[in-house]
Design an enzyme around this catalytic site. Structure first.
Site, short mmCIF file in Angstrom:
data_model
loop_
_atom_site.label_atom_id
_atom_site.label_comp_id
_atom_site.label_asym_id
_atom_site.label_seq_id
_atom_site.Cartn_x
_atom_site.Cartn_y
_atom_site.Cartn_z
N HIS A 126 88.80 -65.63 2.00
CA HIS A 126 90.07 -65.00 2.40
C HIS A 126 89.82 -63.70 3.18
O HIS A 126 90.47 -63.44 4.19
CB HIS A 126 90.93 -64.70 1.17
N SER A 178 85.46 -68.01 -2.60
CA SER A 178 86.84 -68.11 -2.10
C SER A 178 87.44 -66.72 -1.83
O SER A 178 88.29 -66.58 -0.96
CB SER A 178 87.72 -68.91 -3.06
N HIS A 208 89.83 -63.83 -8.80
CA HIS A 208 90.53 -64.89 -9.54
C HIS A 208 89.66 -65.49 -10.63
O HIS A 208 90.09 -66.41 -11.30
CB HIS A 208 90.99 -65.98 -8.56
N CYS A 246 86.86 -69.98 -12.61
CA CYS A 246 86.81 -70.71 -11.34
C CYS A 246 85.51 -71.49 -11.20
O CYS A 246 85.44 -72.67 -11.51
CB CYS A 246 87.03 -69.79 -10.14
N1 LIG Z 1 87.76 -76.64 -4.73
C1 LIG Z 1 87.86 -75.58 -5.52
O1 LIG Z 1 88.68 -75.54 -6.46
C2 LIG Z 1 86.96 -74.41 -5.28
C3 LIG Z 1 86.85 -73.42 -6.28
C4 LIG Z 1 85.91 -72.41 -6.10
C5 LIG Z 1 85.15 -72.33 -4.96
N2 LIG Z 1 85.34 -73.27 -4.00
C6 LIG Z 1 84.52 -73.27 -2.78
O2 LIG Z 1 83.26 -73.81 -3.12
C7 LIG Z 1 82.28 -73.32 -2.19
C8 LIG Z 1 81.09 -72.74 -2.94
O3 LIG Z 1 81.46 -71.56 -3.64
P1 LIG Z 1 80.34 -70.60 -4.27
O4 LIG Z 1 81.07 -69.48 -4.91
O5 LIG Z 1 79.37 -71.42 -5.03
O6 LIG Z 1 79.68 -70.09 -2.89
P2 LIG Z 1 78.20 -69.53 -2.51
O7 LIG Z 1 78.36 -68.82 -1.22
O8 LIG Z 1 77.61 -68.81 -3.66
O9 LIG Z 1 77.35 -70.88 -2.31
C9 LIG Z 1 77.41 -71.67 -1.15
C10 LIG Z 1 76.03 -72.30 -0.98
O10 LIG Z 1 76.10 -73.24 0.10
C11 LIG Z 1 74.89 -73.14 0.82
N3 LIG Z 1 75.03 -73.70 2.17
C12 LIG Z 1 75.62 -73.13 3.25
N4 LIG Z 1 75.51 -73.95 4.31
C13 LIG Z 1 74.86 -75.06 3.90
C14 LIG Z 1 74.43 -76.25 4.55
N5 LIG Z 1 74.67 -76.44 5.83
N6 LIG Z 1 73.78 -77.19 3.82
C15 LIG Z 1 73.53 -76.98 2.50
N7 LIG Z 1 73.89 -75.85 1.83
C16 LIG Z 1 74.56 -74.91 2.52
C17 LIG Z 1 74.57 -71.65 0.81
O11 LIG Z 1 73.21 -71.39 1.10
C18 LIG Z 1 74.93 -71.28 -0.63
O12 LIG Z 1 73.85 -71.42 -1.51
C19 LIG Z 1 83.03 -72.31 -1.32
O13 LIG Z 1 83.47 -72.98 -0.15
C20 LIG Z 1 84.21 -71.92 -2.18
O14 LIG Z 1 85.28 -71.39 -1.42
C21 LIG Z 1 86.20 -74.31 -4.15
ZN LIG Z 2 86.85 -69.32 -6.94
#
Ligand SMILES: NC(=O)c1ccc[n+]([C@@H]2O[C@H](COP(=O)([O-])OP(=O)(O)OC[C@H]3O[C@@H](n4cnc5c(N)ncnc54)[C@H](O)[C@@H]3O)[C@@H](O)[C@H]2O)c1
Ligand SMILES: [Zn+2]
Ligand SMILES: [Zn+2]
Length: 398
Positions: A74, A70, A90, A196
């Site tokens: 941003h 996240s 965060h 988070c």
């Molecule tokens: N809802 C919430 O409260 C909240 C909180 C934290 C993070 N997030 C979001 O969660 C998501 C994941 O965060 P993260 O820190 O684990 O990110 P990250 O970048 O470490 O992991 C994302 C993963 O998704 C995979 N990916 C990308 N495209 C794909 C596809 N088409 N099919 C399958 N896999 C695919 C990537 O290879 C990667 O392993 C982000 O969008 C982040 O912003 C949401």
């Molecule tokens: Zn986060």
């Protein structure tokens, strides 16, 4: 009688913090922070000024912070061009340095996690057991960077507090409704992840999807959030957990955390929903989208079995609309979303810290890199290129 060594160590540290706080309380603190001056540019390590906490605020010395997608969203992907300059970060843990008037729950020396979703305990959402969407916090107000006036300045300019937290800084100021007090014995360089990613993924499976024992699950996207969702599915008793990612390097950790099958959509000519339907006799009971991509959100929904399948959106994006055929839902599937795993932070985070201390939740397995705040741009590059799960940045000594 002699105090046990651990207790006397904790007490001596507490006194150090109280004496340090006496030196700085009520004064502006000049310290190091990584400032994002504009989108798509590297962060710049600057000296910033952190104002003393005002009424109901807590000034925290950040000890460790991790980088979450996240933060990248941003900086690199979102349309919030007016959300700069800002201090990102965060997912962190620290120690209370001083408190403003009206703060009774915290005192200098307390170990805490700042929260990007507040828990005021007074609004109708906090009073309902159905949600964690406190109406006083940042997460419920799209496009607003800081619900509270920022306490950070740099070179004479106000610097916005990303998600009201700003943990890529040696010190920050957070409203007390967005601070969780944790076990003083907890290792801050590990439990920072509970601020988070890990709470988000784990809670999305356990609290939002409400994964059932014996069920079949699919998790799309295997960053820290998705891997924590895998861990949540396992702890809820799922018998089959299918981990899906386009980066096969993620499969090793997915298996460590409980995945029974790993699928790379790029290895198949058919849509991934069809692949999963064939593997599971019609679709999974629960799916979780942890990639932040609207196409993947649709695939996750379509991978659920008709009749009772539940799909949870966890990935963060507001750039595009989601779409699906109404029949998918008419046929009995449920599409839900989850912020911070549905946890009310001040109550849920200390419980997650306890679960880690009791070895019921893993954290160490998610940390692939340890660096310092000065290396924050390297940590961002690693995540951009899918080369890490979580990088923990050491910010200050305890
Ligand atoms: N809802 C919430 O409260 C909240 C909180 C934290 C993070 N997030 C979001 O969660 C998501 C994941 O965060 P993260 O820190 O684990 O990110 P990250 O970048 O470490 O992991 C994302 C993963 O998704 C995979 N990916 C990308 N495209 C794909 C596809 N088409 N099919 C399958 N896999 C695919 C990537 O290879 C990667 O392993 C982000 O969008 C982040 O912003 C949401
Ligand atoms: Zn986060
Ligand atoms: Zn509230």
């Amino acid at each position: 009688m002699f105090l046990p060594a651990v207790l006397s160590e904790l007490l001596s540290r507490l006194f150090i913090h109280i004496f340090a706080a006496m030196a700085t309380a009520g004064k502006v603190i000049k310290c190091k922070a990584a400032v994002a001056w504009e989108p798509n540019k590297p962060l710049v390590i600057e000296e910033i000024e952190v104002a003393p906490p005002q009424a109901n605020e807590v000034r925290i010395k950040i000890v460790a912070t991790a980088v979450c997608h996240s933060d990248l969203y941003h900086l690199l992907e979102s349309m919030h061009k007016d959300g700069f300059p800002t201090v990102l970060g965060h997912e962190a843990a620290g120690i209370v340095e001083s408190v403003g008037p009206g703060v009774t729950e915290f005192q200098p020396g307390d170990k805490v996690l700042p929260l990007f979703i507040s828990q005021c305990r007074e609004c109708r959402f906090c009073k309902s057991p159905k949600t964690n969407q406190c109406e006083k916090g940042w997460a419920t107000r799209p496009n607003v960077m800081a619900p509270l006036e920022s306490r950070l300045t740099c070179k004479g300019k106000k610097v916005l507090q990303f998600t009201g937290t700003s943990t890529f800084s040696e010190y920050t100021v957070v409203n007390q409704m967005a601070v969780a007090k944790i076990d003083p014995a907890a290792p801050l360089e590990k439990v920072c992840l509970l601020g988070c990613g890990i709470s988000t993924g784990y809670g999305a499976a356990v609290n939002t999807a409400k994964v059932e024992p014996g069920s079949t699950c699919a998790v799309f996207g295997l960053g820290a959030v998705g891997l924590a969702a895998v861990m949540g599915c396992k702890s809820a008793g799922a018998k089959r957990i299918i981990a899906v990612d386009i980066n096969p390097e993620k499969f090793v950790k997915a298996k460590v955390l409980g995945a029974t099958d790993c699928v790379n959509p790029k290895d198949h000519d058919k849509p991934i929903s069809q692949v999963l339907a064939e593997m599971t006799n019609g679709g999974v009971d629960f799916s979780l989208e942890c990639a932040g991509n609207v196409g993947v959100m649709r695939s996750a929904l379509e991978s659920c079995v008709k009749g009772w399948g539940v799909s949870v959106i966890v990935g963060w994006t507001d750039l595009h609309d989601i779409s699906a055929r109404p029949l998918q839902l008419i046929a009995g599937r449920t599409w839900k979303g989850s912020v911070f795993g549905g946890f009310k932070g001040r109550d849920g985070v200390p419980q997650m810290v306890k679960a880690y201390m009791d070895k019921k939740v893993k954290l160490d397995e998610f940390i692939t890199h340890n660096m310092t705040l000065d290396q924050v741009n390297d940590a961002i590059e690693l995540m951009k290129h899918g080369k890490c799960i979580r990088t923990v940045l050491k910010v200050s000594s305890q």
